[in-house]
Design a protein around this motif. Structure first.
Motif, PDB file in Angstrom:
ATOM      1  N   ASP A 131       0.804  -1.236   0.000  1.00 52.80           N
ATOM      2  CA  ASP A 131       0.000   0.000   0.000  1.00 52.80           C
ATOM      3  C   ASP A 131       0.828   1.274   0.000  1.00 52.80           C
ATOM      4  O   ASP A 131       0.311   2.344  -0.276  1.00 52.80           O
ATOM      5  N   TRP A 132       2.082   1.166   0.389  1.00 50.23           N
ATOM      6  CA  TRP A 132       2.941   2.359   0.396  1.00 50.23           C
ATOM      7  C   TRP A 132       4.371   1.919   0.143  1.00 50.23           C
ATOM      8  O   TRP A 132       4.700   0.730   0.277  1.00 50.23           O
ATOM      9  N   THR A 133       5.193   2.876  -0.225  1.00 53.39           N
ATOM     10  CA  THR A 133       6.611   2.561  -0.441  1.00 53.39           C
ATOM     11  C   THR A 133       7.471   3.753  -0.040  1.00 53.39           C
ATOM     12  O   THR A 133       7.032   4.908  -0.124  1.00 53.39           O
ATOM     13  N   LEU A 134       8.664   3.470   0.424  1.00 50.85           N
ATOM     14  CA  LEU A 134       9.640   4.519   0.738  1.00 50.85           C
ATOM     15  C   LEU A 134      10.881   4.291  -0.110  1.00 50.85           C
ATOM     16  O   LEU A 134      11.487   3.215  -0.041  1.00 50.85           O
ATOM     17  N   PRO A 135      11.272   5.266  -0.924  1.00 52.03           N
ATOM     18  CA  PRO A 135      12.489   5.110  -1.723  1.00 52.03           C
ATOM     19  C   PRO A 135      13.739   5.282  -0.865  1.00 52.03           C
ATOM     20  O   PRO A 135      13.752   6.102   0.064  1.00 52.03           O
ATOM     21  N   VAL A 136      14.759   4.501  -1.166  1.00 56.28           N
ATOM     22  CA  VAL A 136      16.049   4.600  -0.474  1.00 56.28           C
ATOM     23  C   VAL A 136      17.151   4.500  -1.528  1.00 56.28           C
ATOM     24  O   VAL A 136      16.857   4.375  -2.715  1.00 56.28           O
ATOM     25  N   LYS A 137      18.400   4.552  -1.102  1.00 55.38           N
ATOM     26  CA  LYS A 137      19.496   4.501  -2.074  1.00 55.38           C
ATOM     27  C   LYS A 137      20.075   3.107  -2.252  1.00 55.38           C
ATOM     28  O   LYS A 137      20.669   2.811  -3.278  1.00 55.38           O
ATOM     29  N   ALA A 138      19.965   2.251  -1.235  1.00 59.19           N
ATOM     30  CA  ALA A 138      20.693   0.972  -1.286  1.00 59.19           C
ATOM     31  C   ALA A 138      19.911  -0.095  -0.539  1.00 59.19           C
ATOM     32  O   ALA A 138      18.994   0.209   0.254  1.00 59.19           O
ATOM     33  N   GLY A 139      20.311  -1.336  -0.751  1.00 55.97           N
ATOM     34  CA  GLY A 139      19.665  -2.441  -0.053  1.00 55.97           C
ATOM     35  C   GLY A 139      19.804  -2.312   1.455  1.00 55.97           C
ATOM     36  O   GLY A 139      18.852  -2.567   2.213  1.00 55.97           O
ATOM     37  N   SER A 140      20.988  -1.908   1.905  1.00 56.61           N
ATOM     38  CA  SER A 140      21.217  -1.749   3.354  1.00 56.61           C
ATOM     39  C   SER A 140      20.271  -0.718   3.956  1.00 56.61           C
ATOM     40  O   SER A 140      19.836  -0.858   5.101  1.00 56.61           O
ATOM     41  N   ASP A 141      19.960   0.309   3.187  1.00 60.25           N
ATOM     42  CA  ASP A 141      19.028   1.338   3.680  1.00 60.25           C
ATOM     43  C   ASP A 141      17.627   0.751   3.832  1.00 60.25           C
ATOM     44  O   ASP A 141      16.909   1.074   4.787  1.00 60.25           O
ATOM     45  N   ALA A 142      17.235  -0.085   2.874  1.00 54.16           N
ATOM     46  CA  ALA A 142      15.882  -0.653   2.913  1.00 54.16           C
ATOM     47  C   ALA A 142      15.737  -1.571   4.134  1.00 54.16           C
ATOM     48  O   ALA A 142      14.734  -1.508   4.854  1.00 54.16           O
ATOM     49  N   LEU A 274       6.672  -6.399   5.191  1.00 55.90           N
ATOM     50  CA  LEU A 274       7.554  -5.428   4.532  1.00 55.90           C
ATOM     51  C   LEU A 274       8.435  -6.161   3.529  1.00 55.90           C
ATOM     52  O   LEU A 274       8.897  -7.272   3.798  1.00 55.90           O
ATOM     53  N   LEU A 275       8.655  -5.522   2.390  1.00 53.58           N
ATOM     54  CA  LEU A 275       9.512  -6.100   1.348  1.00 53.58           C
ATOM     55  C   LEU A 275      10.637  -5.110   1.053  1.00 53.58           C
ATOM     56  O   LEU A 275      10.371  -3.936   0.765  1.00 53.58           O
ATOM     57  N   CYS A 276      11.882  -5.580   1.126  1.00 55.17           N
ATOM     58  CA  CYS A 276      13.047  -4.717   0.876  1.00 55.17           C
ATOM     59  C   CYS A 276      13.597  -5.000  -0.519  1.00 55.17           C
ATOM     60  O   CYS A 276      13.902  -6.150  -0.840  1.00 55.17           O
ATOM     61  N   LEU A 277      13.745  -3.952  -1.322  1.00 59.03           N
ATOM     62  CA  LEU A 277      14.310  -4.093  -2.664  1.00 59.03           C
ATOM     63  C   LEU A 277      15.544  -3.210  -2.811  1.00 59.03           C
ATOM     64  O   LEU A 277      15.646  -2.160  -2.177  1.00 59.03           O
ATOM     65  N   GLY A 278      16.462  -3.643  -3.668  1.00 55.76           N
ATOM     66  CA  GLY A 278      17.637  -2.817  -3.968  1.00 55.76           C
ATOM     67  C   GLY A 278      18.136  -3.270  -5.330  1.00 55.76           C
ATOM     68  O   GLY A 278      17.344  -3.452  -6.249  1.00 55.76           O
ATOM     69  N   LYS A 279      19.429  -3.505  -5.394  1.00 59.99           N
ATOM     70  CA  LYS A 279      20.069  -4.070  -6.584  1.00 59.99           C
ATOM     71  C   LYS A 279      19.311  -3.863  -7.895  1.00 59.99           C
ATOM     72  O   LYS A 279      19.385  -2.799  -8.480  1.00 59.99           O
ATOM     73  N   HIS A 285      21.284   1.726 -11.491  1.00 63.87           N
ATOM     74  CA  HIS A 285      21.205   3.062 -10.889  1.00 63.87           C
ATOM     75  C   HIS A 285      20.885   2.909  -9.404  1.00 63.87           C
ATOM     76  O   HIS A 285      20.227   1.946  -8.990  1.00 63.87           O
ATOM     77  N   ALA A 286      21.327   3.902  -8.617  1.00 62.88           N
ATOM     78  CA  ALA A 286      21.282   3.757  -7.161  1.00 62.88           C
ATOM     79  C   ALA A 286      19.914   4.082  -6.593  1.00 62.88           C
ATOM     80  O   ALA A 286      19.639   5.211  -6.180  1.00 62.88           O
ATOM     81  N   VAL A 287      19.041   3.093  -6.605  1.00 65.15           N
ATOM     82  CA  VAL A 287      17.752   3.266  -5.936  1.00 65.15           C
ATOM     83  C   VAL A 287      17.309   1.930  -5.370  1.00 65.15           C
ATOM     84  O   VAL A 287      17.506   0.880  -5.968  1.00 65.15           O
TER      85      VAL A 287
END
Ligand code: PMP
Length: 425
Positions: A131-142, A274-279, A285-287
């Motif tokens: 239902d919502w998402t928060l953008p971060v820069k890296a997997g570690s941030d997520a 919660l689902l963490c995405l990176g890579k 690109h760094a998101v």
């Protein structure tokens, strides 16, 4: 990941007898790097030294499709995909065009770019159920953000992680080698992977302090066989949540987009909070991003989370283009097909040479290891012989297949692996 102080490939003797893969420019770069970088701090995925001394080229300066060029101007067919991110191939034209269009208008600007809202909407359309998402820069941030949100949501401090699982670059998320304050890890339990009984038997009193379980879709430490979450284990995770009120975080930073087209939880039968995405999210690109469900919106809103470069517009446009191309071209299916052909071809070659090579974990990002090779010496030799012939893969970390690995590239990879295995036999 090794937890002793000796790190393979860095402290160990070379397992190869031939000349190092680096040419004169690469070798000179190592000498310069050693003068300005603390050598062991970056020993992991980003250092070719972790593959073994001289086994891989240390410095890569150009990449396109599934090919990369080292500092000595030698091109290789690549099975690292930047350690995962390159899902559609390096410098995918449509992703790069979207990034360039935004770059010409501005990248980091005051307040928010509209690209951020476009990105969040696009990402939520990618995998229905969040239902919502928060953008971060890296997997570690997520993963770090997920850990804060579950603690805030449940007003509990503790987390359950699994033995060797890596979740990022801070003390609680990683298996650290250096001395750290004991208190930094006091709030973690590390249970055995794929052990439903360990979760079922977890004492009720301790469970009252557990805010969440955080798990990967696959147990995949470096240099050992990978193992996917069993259905019984996934059921035990759900039971634990039911019994204790703890939340469930899926760290899909590595497997995301390669195990299931809409997130690994769908392949696992897991229902994460919660689902963490990176890579792979923006093809290099760094998101990264954290996705969550409605009941956690208030806890997420209570967190103060900011970082200067989160709001860069270019990577949001790259991520939107990546998701568009990935879905339009059914890149997931192309990756599976290429990966299965690669696995079959390399296994057949190993069989022909009488070598007991094993692919563990999913074909799209397997750990490829020899049986009876605890220090990965034979694996290093294989990676070295392949690199000499123009194919790059890491002897200890996962191989990654992208949508740019077409039939011709896979045939070439199999032929090189065959010749490299012949040299090892
Ligand atoms: N979780 C997993 C499973 C990972 O593989 C990684 C990176 N290798 C991370 C988290 C951390 O991601 P990043 O390196 O982008 O911070």
């Amino acid at each position: 990941m090794p937890t002793d102080s000796k790190l393979p490939g860095i402290d160990g003797a070379s397992n190869i007898s031939g000349p190092p893969i680096d040419g004169p420019i690469g070798q000179a770069l190592w000498a310069r790097a050693d003068a300005v970088l603390p050598g062991r701090a970056m020993f992991m995925t980003r250092s070719a030294r972790y593959a073994g001394p001289g086994v891989q080229p240390g410095f890569i300066d150009e990449a396109e499709g599934c090919r990369v060029r080292d500092a000595d101007s030698r091109w290789y067919l690549d099975l690292n995909c930047g350690n995962g991110p390159n899902l559609l191939g390096y410098r995918h034209p449509e992703v790069e065009a979207a990034a360039r269009r935004q770059a010409e208008r501005g990248d980091l600007m005051p307040y928010f770019p509209s690209a951020m809202v476009d990105f969040c909407e696009r990402l939520l359309r990618w995998s229905p159920g969040f239902d919502w998402t928060l953008p971060v820069k890296a997997g570690s941030d997520a993963t770090a953000l997920a850990m804060r949100i579950v603690r805030a949501a449940r007003n509990r401090d503790r987390l359950i992680l699994f033995r060797q699982a890596y979740h990022g670059n801070n003390a609680e998320q990683s298996l650290r080698h250096e001395r750290h304050p004991a208190a930094a890890l006091n709030n973690l339990y590390r249970l055995d992977w794929n052990d439903p009984a360990a979760l079922d038997a977890f004492p009720a009193e301790a469970a009252e302090q557990v805010a969440a379980i955080m798990l990967n879709p696959i147990d995949q430490p470096s240099g050992v066989p990978a193992s996917e979450a069993s259905a019984e284990f996934v059921q035990a995770v759900h039971r634990f949540r039911q019994r204790t009120g703890a939340l469930v975080i899926l760290d899909d930073v590595r497997s995301g987009f390669r195990l299931h087209p809409q997130g690994s939880h769908r392949a696992m039968g897991l229902d994460p909070d919660l689902l963490c995405l990176g890579k792979a999210l923006a093809n290099g690109h760094a998101v990264g991003a954290l996705l969550g469900k409605e009941p956690l919106r208030a806890a997420a809103s209570s967190i103060l989370y900011t970082s200067t470069y989160i709001y860069s517009a270019v990577c949001f446009r790259a991520a939107i283009a990546t998701l568009d191309v990935y879905e339009r071209d059914n890149a997931f299916a192309a990756i599976q097909r290429a990966a299965e052909r690669l696995r079959a071809g390399v296994l057949a070659a190993a069989g022909r040479h009488g070598l007991d090579l094993r692919f563990t974990g999913p074909a799209s990002h397997p750990n490829v290891l020899f049986a009876q090779d605890p220090g990965c010496a034979r694996g290093e030799r294989f990676a070295y012989e392949a690199a000499r012939r123009g194919l790059l893969f890491h002897p200890r970390l996962a191989w990654f297949v992208s949508a740019a690995h077409d039939d011709a590239a896979i045939d070439e990879a199999i032929a090189i692996a065959d010749a490299a295995l012949a040299a090892c036999a």
